[in-house]
Each structure stands twice: as structure tokens, then as C-alpha cells.
Design a protein around this motif. Structure first.
Motif, PDB file in Angstrom:
ATOM      1  N   PHE A 163       0.841  -1.201   0.000  1.00  0.00           N
ATOM      2  CA  PHE A 163       0.000   0.000   0.000  1.00  0.00           C
ATOM      3  C   PHE A 163       0.877   1.252   0.000  1.00  0.00           C
ATOM      4  O   PHE A 163       0.604   2.224  -0.722  1.00  0.00           O
ATOM      5  N   GLN A 164       1.940   1.243   0.809  1.00  0.00           N
ATOM      6  CA  GLN A 164       2.810   2.416   0.908  1.00  0.00           C
ATOM      7  C   GLN A 164       3.647   2.585  -0.362  1.00  0.00           C
ATOM      8  O   GLN A 164       3.889   3.719  -0.798  1.00  0.00           O
ATOM      9  N   ARG A 165       4.094   1.490  -0.964  1.00  0.00           N
ATOM     10  CA  ARG A 165       4.856   1.591  -2.211  1.00  0.00           C
ATOM     11  C   ARG A 165       4.041   2.294  -3.284  1.00  0.00           C
ATOM     12  O   ARG A 165       4.554   3.134  -4.031  1.00  0.00           O
ATOM     13  N   ARG A 166       2.761   1.930  -3.365  1.00  0.00           N
ATOM     14  CA  ARG A 166       1.928   2.546  -4.400  1.00  0.00           C
ATOM     15  C   ARG A 166       1.724   4.039  -4.124  1.00  0.00           C
ATOM     16  O   ARG A 166       1.712   4.850  -5.045  1.00  0.00           O
ATOM     17  N   GLU A 167       1.586   4.395  -2.850  1.00  0.00           N
ATOM     18  CA  GLU A 167       1.430   5.814  -2.510  1.00  0.00           C
ATOM     19  C   GLU A 167       2.709   6.580  -2.830  1.00  0.00           C
ATOM     20  O   GLU A 167       2.661   7.724  -3.287  1.00  0.00           O
ATOM     21  N   MET A 168       3.867   5.952  -2.600  1.00  0.00           N
ATOM     22  CA  MET A 168       5.133   6.584  -2.948  1.00  0.00           C
ATOM     23  C   MET A 168       5.220   6.842  -4.454  1.00  0.00           C
ATOM     24  O   MET A 168       5.705   7.899  -4.891  1.00  0.00           O
ATOM     25  N   THR A 242     -12.664   6.465   2.032  1.00  0.00           N
ATOM     26  CA  THR A 242     -13.947   5.776   2.148  1.00  0.00           C
ATOM     27  C   THR A 242     -13.758   4.295   1.848  1.00  0.00           C
ATOM     28  O   THR A 242     -12.772   3.891   1.217  1.00  0.00           O
ATOM     29  N   TRP A 243     -14.721   3.506   2.306  1.00  0.00           N
ATOM     30  CA  TRP A 243     -14.724   2.089   1.974  1.00  0.00           C
ATOM     31  C   TRP A 243     -16.147   1.584   1.962  1.00  0.00           C
ATOM     32  O   TRP A 243     -16.908   1.836   2.885  1.00  0.00           O
ATOM     33  N   LEU A 244     -16.520   0.900   0.876  1.00  0.00           N
ATOM     34  CA  LEU A 244     -17.873   0.371   0.681  1.00  0.00           C
ATOM     35  C   LEU A 244     -18.918   1.467   0.846  1.00  0.00           C
ATOM     36  O   LEU A 244     -19.970   1.268   1.451  1.00  0.00           O
ATOM     37  N   GLY A 245     -18.603   2.643   0.308  1.00  0.00           N
ATOM     38  CA  GLY A 245     -19.552   3.748   0.298  1.00  0.00           C
ATOM     39  C   GLY A 245     -19.664   4.522   1.580  1.00  0.00           C
ATOM     40  O   GLY A 245     -20.491   5.431   1.686  1.00  0.00           O
ATOM     41  N   GLU A 246     -18.835   4.193   2.567  1.00  0.00           N
ATOM     42  CA  GLU A 246     -18.885   4.888   3.850  1.00  0.00           C
ATOM     43  C   GLU A 246     -17.516   5.448   4.204  1.00  0.00           C
ATOM     44  O   GLU A 246     -16.482   4.997   3.692  1.00  0.00           O
ATOM     45  N   SER A 247     -17.502   6.445   5.088  1.00  0.00           N
ATOM     46  CA  SER A 247     -16.253   7.025   5.543  1.00  0.00           C
ATOM     47  C   SER A 247     -15.447   5.988   6.315  1.00  0.00           C
ATOM     48  O   SER A 247     -15.977   5.297   7.185  1.00  0.00           O
ATOM     49  N   TYR A 248     -14.168   5.845   5.977  1.00  0.00           N
ATOM     50  CA  TYR A 248     -13.324   4.886   6.680  1.00  0.00           C
ATOM     51  C   TYR A 248     -13.032   5.419   8.079  1.00  0.00           C
ATOM     52  O   TYR A 248     -12.592   6.561   8.236  1.00  0.00           O
ATOM     53  N   PRO A 249     -13.253   4.621   9.143  1.00  0.00           N
ATOM     54  CA  PRO A 249     -13.228   5.168  10.511  1.00  0.00           C
ATOM     55  C   PRO A 249     -11.835   5.404  11.094  1.00  0.00           C
ATOM     56  O   PRO A 249     -11.729   6.022  12.157  1.00  0.00           O
ATOM     57  N   LEU A 250     -10.779   4.898  10.463  1.00  0.00           N
ATOM     58  CA  LEU A 250      -9.430   5.046  11.009  1.00  0.00           C
ATOM     59  C   LEU A 250      -8.598   5.983  10.139  1.00  0.00           C
ATOM     60  O   LEU A 250      -8.893   6.167   8.956  1.00  0.00           O
ATOM     61  N   ASP A 251      -7.548   6.550  10.722  1.00  0.00           N
ATOM     62  CA  ASP A 251      -6.603   7.323   9.922  1.00  0.00           C
ATOM     63  C   ASP A 251      -5.846   6.379   9.001  1.00  0.00           C
ATOM     64  O   ASP A 251      -5.350   5.329   9.427  1.00  0.00           O
ATOM     65  N   THR A 252      -5.757   6.747   7.740  1.00  0.00           N
ATOM     66  CA  THR A 252      -4.985   5.966   6.782  1.00  0.00           C
ATOM     67  C   THR A 252      -4.194   6.920   5.889  1.00  0.00           C
ATOM     68  O   THR A 252      -4.643   8.034   5.607  1.00  0.00           O
ATOM     69  N   CYS A 253      -3.025   6.481   5.485  1.00  0.00           N
ATOM     70  CA  CYS A 253      -2.155   7.287   4.629  1.00  0.00           C
ATOM     71  C   CYS A 253      -2.168   6.785   3.192  1.00  0.00           C
ATOM     72  O   CYS A 253      -1.473   7.329   2.331  1.00  0.00           O
ATOM     73  N   THR A 254      -2.936   5.731   2.941  1.00  0.00           N
ATOM     74  CA  THR A 254      -3.050   5.152   1.608  1.00  0.00           C
ATOM     75  C   THR A 254      -4.524   4.891   1.317  1.00  0.00           C
ATOM     76  O   THR A 254      -5.380   5.033   2.189  1.00  0.00           O
ATOM     77  N   ASP A 255      -4.804   4.478   0.105  1.00  0.00           N
ATOM     78  CA  ASP A 255      -6.148   4.020  -0.217  1.00  0.00           C
ATOM     79  C   ASP A 255      -6.493   2.815   0.652  1.00  0.00           C
ATOM     80  O   ASP A 255      -5.607   2.133   1.192  1.00  0.00           O
ATOM     81  N   VAL A 256      -7.780   2.533   0.777  1.00  0.00           N
ATOM     82  CA  VAL A 256      -8.248   1.368   1.527  1.00  0.00           C
ATOM     83  C   VAL A 256      -8.513   0.236   0.538  1.00  0.00           C
ATOM     84  O   VAL A 256      -9.066   0.450  -0.544  1.00  0.00           O
ATOM     85  N   TYR A 257      -8.106  -0.975   0.912  1.00  0.00           N
ATOM     86  CA  TYR A 257      -8.237  -2.137   0.037  1.00  0.00           C
ATOM     87  C   TYR A 257      -8.997  -3.248   0.757  1.00  0.00           C
ATOM     88  O   TYR A 257      -9.030  -3.282   1.990  1.00  0.00           O
ATOM     89  N   PRO A 258      -9.606  -4.178  -0.009  1.00  0.00           N
ATOM     90  CA  PRO A 258     -10.376  -5.251   0.639  1.00  0.00           C
ATOM     91  C   PRO A 258      -9.489  -6.192   1.431  1.00  0.00           C
ATOM     92  O   PRO A 258      -8.301  -6.373   1.131  1.00  0.00           O
ATOM     93  N   GLY A 259     -10.065  -6.801   2.450  1.00  0.00           N
ATOM     94  CA  GLY A 259      -9.341  -7.771   3.253  1.00  0.00           C
ATOM     95  C   GLY A 259      -9.203  -9.098   2.535  1.00  0.00           C
ATOM     96  O   GLY A 259      -9.478  -9.218   1.333  1.00  0.00           O
ATOM     97  N   GLY A 260      -8.792 -10.116   3.259  1.00  0.00           N
ATOM     98  CA  GLY A 260      -8.537 -11.420   2.661  1.00  0.00           C
ATOM     99  C   GLY A 260      -9.812 -12.173   2.319  1.00  0.00           C
ATOM    100  O   GLY A 260     -10.929 -11.716   2.567  1.00  0.00           O
ATOM    101  N   SER A 261      -9.612 -13.348   1.746  1.00  0.00           N
ATOM    102  CA  SER A 261     -10.757 -14.139   1.298  1.00  0.00           C
ATOM    103  C   SER A 261     -10.492 -15.619   1.521  1.00  0.00           C
ATOM    104  O   SER A 261      -9.363 -16.042   1.773  1.00  0.00           O
ATOM    105  N   VAL A 262     -11.551 -16.392   1.409  1.00  0.00           N
ATOM    106  CA  VAL A 262     -11.438 -17.840   1.246  1.00  0.00           C
ATOM    107  C   VAL A 262     -11.688 -18.122  -0.221  1.00  0.00           C
ATOM    108  O   VAL A 262     -12.742 -17.775  -0.762  1.00  0.00           O
ATOM    109  N   SER A 263     -10.691 -18.715  -0.880  1.00  0.00           N
ATOM    110  CA  SER A 263     -10.799 -19.026  -2.306  1.00  0.00           C
ATOM    111  C   SER A 263     -10.784 -20.527  -2.507  1.00  0.00           C
ATOM    112  O   SER A 263     -10.259 -21.285  -1.675  1.00  0.00           O
ATOM    113  N   VAL A 264     -11.330 -20.965  -3.628  1.00  0.00           N
ATOM    114  CA  VAL A 264     -11.404 -22.389  -3.928  1.00  0.00           C
ATOM    115  C   VAL A 264     -10.966 -22.606  -5.370  1.00  0.00           C
ATOM    116  O   VAL A 264     -11.179 -21.749  -6.238  1.00  0.00           O
ATOM    117  N   LEU A 265     -10.303 -23.726  -5.637  1.00  0.00           N
ATOM    118  CA  LEU A 265      -9.961 -24.075  -7.003  1.00  0.00           C
ATOM    119  C   LEU A 265     -11.230 -24.466  -7.747  1.00  0.00           C
ATOM    120  O   LEU A 265     -12.083 -25.191  -7.214  1.00  0.00           O
TER     121      LEU A 265
END
Length: 423
Positions: A163-168, A242-265
Motif C-alpha cells: 500500500f505504501q509503495r503505491r502511494e510513494m 472511504t470504503w464500501l460507500g462509507e467514511s473509513y473510521p481510522l486514519d490511513t495514509c493510503t487508499d483502503v483495500y479489501p481484506g482477505g478471502s477464502v478461495s477455492v480451485l
């Protein structure tokens, strides 16, 4: 600390627990569920046990899920397991989700929300990254990171590096070129904060909310280092995240990205995919198994419909983690490496630059007289100094064997002389 104990005893214990409690002994086909952890980790066992003894036991004969722990021994990386066909499903970061969707034909079944790092805050379905500096340091902007000491996680880390590399990049800086020194830290982001407090590093790349967690006595994990309020601060805080149409509640220095997932082959049988999806979506914070909440140890709040990972895919492409061959159109993903040699090999230099030879990078900190701290609990993998990549600013032009001026050094694309072919 389970990491300090012998792996053999932990493996034996894990096998016994899996047969007696997590996976019913005997039965039908076993589906390996890939999970990240350290030798002896048990944080995901209640979830696996619950799935086996309820939903998957309904199959005839009963299907079973067995935990396959990544990063516990050589050859147990997620990509190695996918390549060998050792897992049918896995829990991974956003970067892992997008990388392996193309390479191994996987698809996310559910995204995860995790408990907030701060007490009293709602669960997080996405998160950002922050730049942390000492309050007394004159660093005020991302541009001020040039020539400074940065502590970051290996290249595949999202909130600890990507996240920080992209902001740089948005500010014209490259992590692999501009800092004076990079301290590669793996496994505990709180260590990065302590390095900045102690003056061993100038800037720490960590997850949004981590600094506030360690300065708030109500949020700080038991045994975690205390950081006094006002000792550290953030730079480049985004005021309208913002995230999912709402104000992100924490201070962030980069864009907000989705968390992890459970994936299946996608080769996994449809009925298994459907049952796993239904099972995950039905679990709540109150769901219990084995005397306690199923998700509590794993610090997961709930599973949700898969989020869009388009922003994560774009990030992975911008950083050179996910690439496409211009001739074959074959997709590839830089390996997730956590050793010094592996980190060096995983670095993709910016266009127009080249990677310095390995021997030069290994000796770079000694040559510059910069020490490499060990970090709390020995979490530092190693250090690289003076930039890992270099732009080809100068070229040497060798004079003709027929005479002429001596060898000339000139700037890239600058005319160095004139001549006529054949003369």
C-alpha cells in the motif's frame, strides 16, 4: 512463543488434534484447507472442526476438511501447494487472491471481516497502510522519505509494504531506489514501530490502526510493547478515505483495500463449493464449537459475499507483482518470499532501471557504514542500503579502433559525438 519450540513435537500434536477433534477419523474424501501459520498454531482449528462436524458431515460418505498450514516448513508455501495440487481451498490475503485467481484458476467464495485493532470499533472489511515517524523528526511529506531509513515487510505484504509503495509512486518515489536503507521486517509490525521509537529507523510501514492500538491501553494486546502517546505520528493522512460507500473510521495514509478471502480451485466439485459457501456465510460471532466461539481465536468477525478485488489487482500490476508477458500473454506472479535471498529475487525494478548485482546489495550496508538491527524477537530478515535498483543515468562510449578521442562518458540519450558509418 511457539516459534521457539521444536517443530517435530508441534507437528505430532497437530496430527493428533486433527484426527481426534478437527477431522473425524475415517470417513470420505479429505479436502485440504490451506491456512497461514507458524508451527503449532491452533487459531483456525475451531473453525475447521466446526465445518467438519456439522455441514460437511452431512455428505455420504462424510467429506472432511484438513488444515494445511503454510509457511511452517520448507516447501509449504501457498504457491508450492497450489502448484502441486495439495490444496483445494485456501484463506489468503487480497494479493494472494488476485495472483492465484489467474495462475491456478481459483475464485473467492467469501471475503472476511476482522476485528478492529481498536477497542469499541466495528469490524473491518478493508484496511489501509500508514507511514509512521517520530514526532520530533522533520519528516512531513512522502517526498521527505528520500534518503531516510525505512522499515517495511517483504514485497508481497499489503499493509506493511505494498500500500505504501503505491502511494510513494504517486509522489514520484520508489521504495527500491530512494531510501538510504530498507530494513526488511517479517512477522510482527509492532517491531517496526519500536525501531522508529529507538531511532533505528526513520519511517515504519504498518497497517492502519496499529499505532493507535499500541498507544491505547484498552486496545493494546497483552504483552505488546507500550508506545507513549505523542511519541510517534503519521504523515500523508488522507482526510476523505472511504470504503464500501462509507467514511473509513481510522486514519490511513493510503487508499483502503479489501481484506482477505477464502478461495477455492474451480476444479472442486460444485456441491462442495456450495456447501462450503453456505457454511461460511452462516457462521456468526456467536457460533460456538468445542466450548468457545468458532472465529474468536482466528480474530475473524464474519464471512461475507466476495468483495471486488479490482483495486488489489491494479495495485499488484502497478507494483510489478502481477505481470503479463507481452508476447505470450501469460500471467505470472512474483513469488512471496521472506528470506533475504528471496526478497532480493522478488524485487521488480521500475521501468528504465536495473537491479544491482546481488553481491553489491549484500555488501551495501557495510560499505555505507549502516548497522542492521535484529528487531524484536529476531524479526528482521536483513537490510539493503543505497537503493536496490538504479536508473541507467550514465553510459560509457568506447572509441573506434581506428583512432579518435579517448573514451567518453555521457548522460543517457545525450549525443556523445558525431561520425559517419564506415569511417
Amino acid at each position: 512463543d511457539m516459534r521457539a519450540q521444536g517443530g517435530g513435537a508441534a507437528a505430532a500434536l497437530m496430527a493428533a488434534v486433527c484426527c481426534l477433534w478437527v477431522v473425524p477419523c475415517g470417513g470420505g474424501r479429505i479436502h485440504n484447507f490451506g491456512l497461514f501459520g507458524e508451527p503449532g498454531d491452533t487459531q483456525y482449528l475451531p473453525l475447521v472442526a466446526y465445518l467438519n462436524h456439522t455441514f460437511f458431515h452431512a455428505f455420504s460418505p462424510p467429506r472432511q476438511i484438513a488444515p494445511f498450514m503454510f509457511n511452517t516448513e520448507p516447501g509449504s508455501r501457498l504457491e508450492d501447494a497450489l502448484k502441486a495440487g495439495s490444496v483445494d481451498m485456501f484463506m489468503g490475503s487480497g494479493i494472494a487472491t488476485v495472483c492465484f485467481a489467474d495462475l491456478y484458476d481459483t475464485v473467492p467464495l467469501a471475503s472476511m471481516s476482522r476485528e478492529s485493532l481498536l477497542s469499541g470499533m466495528p469490524p473491518e472489511r478493508g484496511y489501509g497502510g500508514v507511514f509512521v515517524v517520530r514526532d520530533t523528526d522533520p519528516i512531513r511529506t512522502i517526498e521527505d522519505i528520500r534518503g531516510r531509513i525505512v522499515v517495511a515487510e517483504p514485497m508481497h505484504s499489503d499493509s506493511g509494504c505494498g500500500f505504501q509503495r503505491r502511494e510513494m509512486l504517486k509522489h514520484g518515489l520508489h521504495l527500491t531506489i530512494d531510501p538510504k536503507q530498507i530494513i526488511w521486517n517479517h512477522g510482527n509490525q509492532a517491531t517496526a514501530l519500536l525501531m522508529v521509537v529507538r531511532g533505528e529507523a526513520d519511517v515504519a510501514f504498518v497497517r492502519s490502526g496499529l499505532l493507535e492500538q499500541h498507544t491505547d491501553p484498552n486496545s493494546r494486546p497483552q504483552g505488546a510493547p507500550e508506545i507513549l502517546p505523542g511519541t510517534l505520528r503519521l504523515i500523508n493522512v488522507l482526510g476523505n478515505a472511504t470504503w464500501l460507500g462509507e467514511s473509513y473510521p481510522l486514519d490511513t495514509c493510503t487508499d483502503v483495500y479489501p481484506g482477505g478471502s477464502v478461495s477455492v480451485l474451480q476444479r472442486t466439485e460444485a456441491e462442495v463449493v456450495d456447501e462450503l459457501t453456505r457454511a461460511l456465510m452462516s457462521i456468526t460471532g456467536a457460533t460456538a464449537w468445542g466450548g468457545g466461539p468458532v472465529l474468536e481465536a482466528a480474530k475473524i468477525s464474519a464471512f461475507h459475499e466476495p468483495q471486488s478485488y479490482a483495486s488489489t489487482r491494479s495495485l499488484a500490476e502497478d507494483l510489478g507483482i502481477l505481470t503479463t508477458d507481452p508476447v505470450t500473454w501469460e500471467r505470472s506472479c512474483v513469488p512471496d518470499e521472506t528470506t533475504y535471498d528471496g526478497i532480493y529475487g522478488s524485487i521488480a525494478c521500475p521501468e528504465g532501471s536495473f537491479k544491482k548485482p546481488y553481491e553489491e546489495v549484500v555488501a551495501s550496508c557495510d560499505r555505507m557504514g549502516l548497522a542492521c538491527p535484529s528487531g524484536q524477537w529476531g524479526s528482521v530478515v536483513g537490510c539493503m542500503c543505497g537503493g536496490i535498483c538504479r536508473f541507467a543515468d550514465d553510459v560509457e562510449v568506447i572509441s573506434s579502433t581506428r583512432g579518435g578521442d579517448a573514451n567518453v562518458t555521457c548522460a543517457k540519450l545525450q549525443p556523445c559525438g558525431e561520425g559517419v558509418q564506415g569511417e
